[in-house]
Design a protein around this motif. Structure first.
Motif, PDB file in Angstrom:
ATOM      1  N   THR A 242       1.633  -3.525  -5.482  1.00  0.00           N
ATOM      2  CA  THR A 242       0.345  -2.843  -5.564  1.00  0.00           C
ATOM      3  C   THR A 242      -0.529  -3.204  -4.376  1.00  0.00           C
ATOM      4  O   THR A 242      -1.691  -2.866  -4.322  1.00  0.00           O
ATOM      5  N   THR A 243       0.038  -3.941  -3.413  1.00  0.00           N
ATOM      6  CA  THR A 243      -0.729  -4.284  -2.224  1.00  0.00           C
ATOM      7  C   THR A 243      -1.029  -3.032  -1.439  1.00  0.00           C
ATOM      8  O   THR A 243      -0.220  -2.139  -1.372  1.00  0.00           O
ATOM      9  N   LYS A 244      -2.208  -2.978  -0.789  1.00  0.00           N
ATOM     10  CA  LYS A 244      -2.625  -1.761  -0.137  1.00  0.00           C
ATOM     11  C   LYS A 244      -2.731  -1.947   1.372  1.00  0.00           C
ATOM     12  O   LYS A 244      -3.032  -2.999   1.853  1.00  0.00           O
ATOM     13  N   LYS A 245      -2.554  -0.812   2.150  1.00  0.00           N
ATOM     14  CA  LYS A 245      -2.605  -0.915   3.588  1.00  0.00           C
ATOM     15  C   LYS A 245      -2.649   0.407   4.298  1.00  0.00           C
ATOM     16  O   LYS A 245      -2.203   1.385   3.805  1.00  0.00           O
TER      17      LYS A 245
ATOM     18  N   ALA B 174      -4.250   6.922  -3.266  1.00  0.00           N
ATOM     19  CA  ALA B 174      -5.590   6.705  -2.726  1.00  0.00           C
ATOM     20  C   ALA B 174      -5.541   5.968  -1.394  1.00  0.00           C
ATOM     21  O   ALA B 174      -6.381   6.208  -0.511  1.00  0.00           O
ATOM     22  N   GLU B 175      -4.550   5.092  -1.211  1.00  0.00           N
ATOM     23  CA  GLU B 175      -4.455   4.335   0.030  1.00  0.00           C
ATOM     24  C   GLU B 175      -4.217   5.248   1.230  1.00  0.00           C
ATOM     25  O   GLU B 175      -4.876   5.142   2.259  1.00  0.00           O
ATOM     26  N   ALA B 176      -3.249   6.147   1.109  1.00  0.00           N
ATOM     27  CA  ALA B 176      -2.958   7.062   2.211  1.00  0.00           C
ATOM     28  C   ALA B 176      -4.055   8.109   2.357  1.00  0.00           C
ATOM     29  O   ALA B 176      -4.390   8.520   3.477  1.00  0.00           O
ATOM     30  N   ALA B 177      -4.628   8.533   1.232  1.00  0.00           N
ATOM     31  CA  ALA B 177      -5.700   9.522   1.286  1.00  0.00           C
ATOM     32  C   ALA B 177      -6.940   8.955   1.967  1.00  0.00           C
ATOM     33  O   ALA B 177      -7.724   9.692   2.586  1.00  0.00           O
TER      34      ALA B 177
ATOM     35  N   THR C 183       3.194   2.396  -2.421  1.00  0.00           N
ATOM     36  CA  THR C 183       1.991   1.950  -1.713  1.00  0.00           C
ATOM     37  C   THR C 183       2.199   2.119  -0.208  1.00  0.00           C
ATOM     38  O   THR C 183       3.296   2.448   0.255  1.00  0.00           O
ATOM     39  N   LEU C 184       1.151   1.867   0.545  1.00  0.00           N
ATOM     40  CA  LEU C 184       1.308   1.846   1.997  1.00  0.00           C
ATOM     41  C   LEU C 184       2.262   0.738   2.421  1.00  0.00           C
ATOM     42  O   LEU C 184       3.057   0.900   3.349  1.00  0.00           O
TER      43      LEU C 184
ATOM     44  N   LYS D  66       2.071   7.438   2.635  1.00  0.00           N
ATOM     45  CA  LYS D  66       1.809   7.299   4.067  1.00  0.00           C
ATOM     46  C   LYS D  66       1.128   8.553   4.584  1.00  0.00           C
ATOM     47  O   LYS D  66       1.046   9.580   3.892  1.00  0.00           O
ATOM     48  N   LEU D  67       0.656   8.461   5.800  1.00  0.00           N
ATOM     49  CA  LEU D  67       0.094   9.610   6.489  1.00  0.00           C
ATOM     50  C   LEU D  67       1.164  10.169   7.423  1.00  0.00           C
ATOM     51  O   LEU D  67       1.917   9.411   8.035  1.00  0.00           O
TER      52      LEU D  67
END
Length: 374
Positions: A5-8, A158-161, A326-327, A333-334
């Motif tokens: 669940t780590t974000k980046k 939400a991380e990539a958005a 997650t990222l 990802k983007l």
């Protein structure tokens, strides 16, 4: 699978490097395997199956991505499977019953809307393994999956958005318009999570730059915004898109599979220079007809999650612990910026890279009430 669940966020010292870091490419085979020797261990009688949401297999989004993942697994495993397309919500339960009747040993349901029907089918058939995309199968909200044989495949989009929102705000600020927008299909967590991250990314840009880019179509605090009520590319979707475009935005995020087609039609009718963002897959690659108006896409690796879960189930190693993309684990990802790479605001690639690194390190937390919780 690894659960995280780590974000980046991501980025690069140049736009070209950003393309390499963020882009997801490739398409899986369209057909089931021809019976080649399996490349992985397969338990006797393994028969994987897939059921779509109403968007259909050619939605250039989550259904199509899931099918590509299943097709890739079928080819790698050298087994035959069944893929049933739903055209309305009334198809969900009958299609699941049909898959059970056809002897499926592993069933993947594509989307939040199939949750209730999938839970019922799983409880009625405890010897069958199930997976569901974009839902934790927790319909009584007690923080437990409602059947012991369902594996959730969910994504902290939400991380990539967040990255997408930051990029959209940067583009609009550079143009001098300072207005971006969004609208969704159904107001469900797997849609709203995109809109949350997008809005928070716009806020971050304004904070960092002392800018005043306005967002239309979604309010994070109130969880209210513009929705079509479904995932069909129809007049309602086009009118919803037009309602956001009428606010004067020059970047718009349609969240809901085929509804991007309605946004593109509204943009074309207006004869404007509005750009849009894709979701789930790299839209500029999936649909070359809109590549000239697609700035970037916010992607989920649904194909990879489906393939990996299918291969694990085939080997008898099925684990019902939720997979959270997650990222950090590249589940979200983007994409690259395609035709717009050379036109990006100066320094944007580096800023996106730094943001991604901060999210992965835990220095930035993208807080969305619609994100899946471990």
């Amino acid at each position: 699978m690894t659960i995280s669940t780590t974000k980046k966020l991501l980025g690069a010292t140049g736009a070209a490097a950003l393309l390499v870091a963020l882009a997801a490419c490739g398409s899986a085979p369209e057909a089931s395997p021809s019976g080649a020797a399996p490349e992985a261990d397969v338990v006797d009688g393994f028969k994987p199956c897939l059921i779509s949401d109403e968007g259909g297999w050619n939605d250039k989004s989550f259904n199509q991505s899931a099918k590509e993942g299943m097709d890739a697994a079928l080819e790698e495993l050298g087994v035959e499977g069944i893929e049933l397309e739903s055209t309305t919500p009334n198809d969900y339960a009958p299609n699941l019953e049909e898959l059970v009747a056809q002897g499926c040993s592993f069933i993947v349901s594509v989307g939040f809307n199939l949750s209730a029907a999938t839970v019922e089918s799983a409880n009625n058939n405890p010897d069958i393994d199930y997976a569901i995309i974009d839902d934790l199968a927790d319909n009584d909200f007690n923080n437990e999956t409602d059947a012991p044989n369902i594996k959730p495949l969910v994504f902290n989009t939400a991380e990539a958005a967040y990255l997408g929102g930051y990029a959209a705000a940067a583009w609009s600020a550079e143009s001098g318009v300072n207005k971006v927008g969004t609208f969704g299909g159904m107001q469900i967590p797997s849609v709203a999570v995109f809109m949350d991250g997008y809005a928070l990314g716009v806020e971050k840009y304004n904070e960092d730059k002392g800018a005043s880019v306005d967002l239309f179509g979604w309010n994070v605090a109130d969880q209210e915004g513009s929705f079509t009520g479904g995932f069909a590319a129809n007049d309602t979707a086009k009118q919803t898109a037009q309602g956001v475009l009428d606010q004067g935005v020059d970047v718009i995020l349609p969240v809901g599979g085929p509804i991007y087609e309605s946004a593109a039609a509204a943009i074309a009718d207006g004869g404007s220079d509005v750009l849009m963002l894709g979701v789930d897959s790299d839209l500029a690659v999936k649909d070359s007809g809109v590549s000239d108006i697609t700035l970037v896409s916010i992607m989920k690796a649904i194909d990879v999650a489906v393939k990996d879960a299918t291969v694990e189930a085939a080997a008898g190693d099925f684990d019902v612990a939720p997979y959270i993309g997650t990222l950090e684990n590249e589940g979200v990802k983007l994409s690259g910026f395609g035709d717009f790479e050379a036109e990006l605001p100066e320094g944007l690639a580096d800023e996106l890279s730094a943001l991604q690194e901060a999210i992965i390190a835990g220095d930035i937390t993208v807080e969305s009430k619609n994100s899946p919780q471990q």
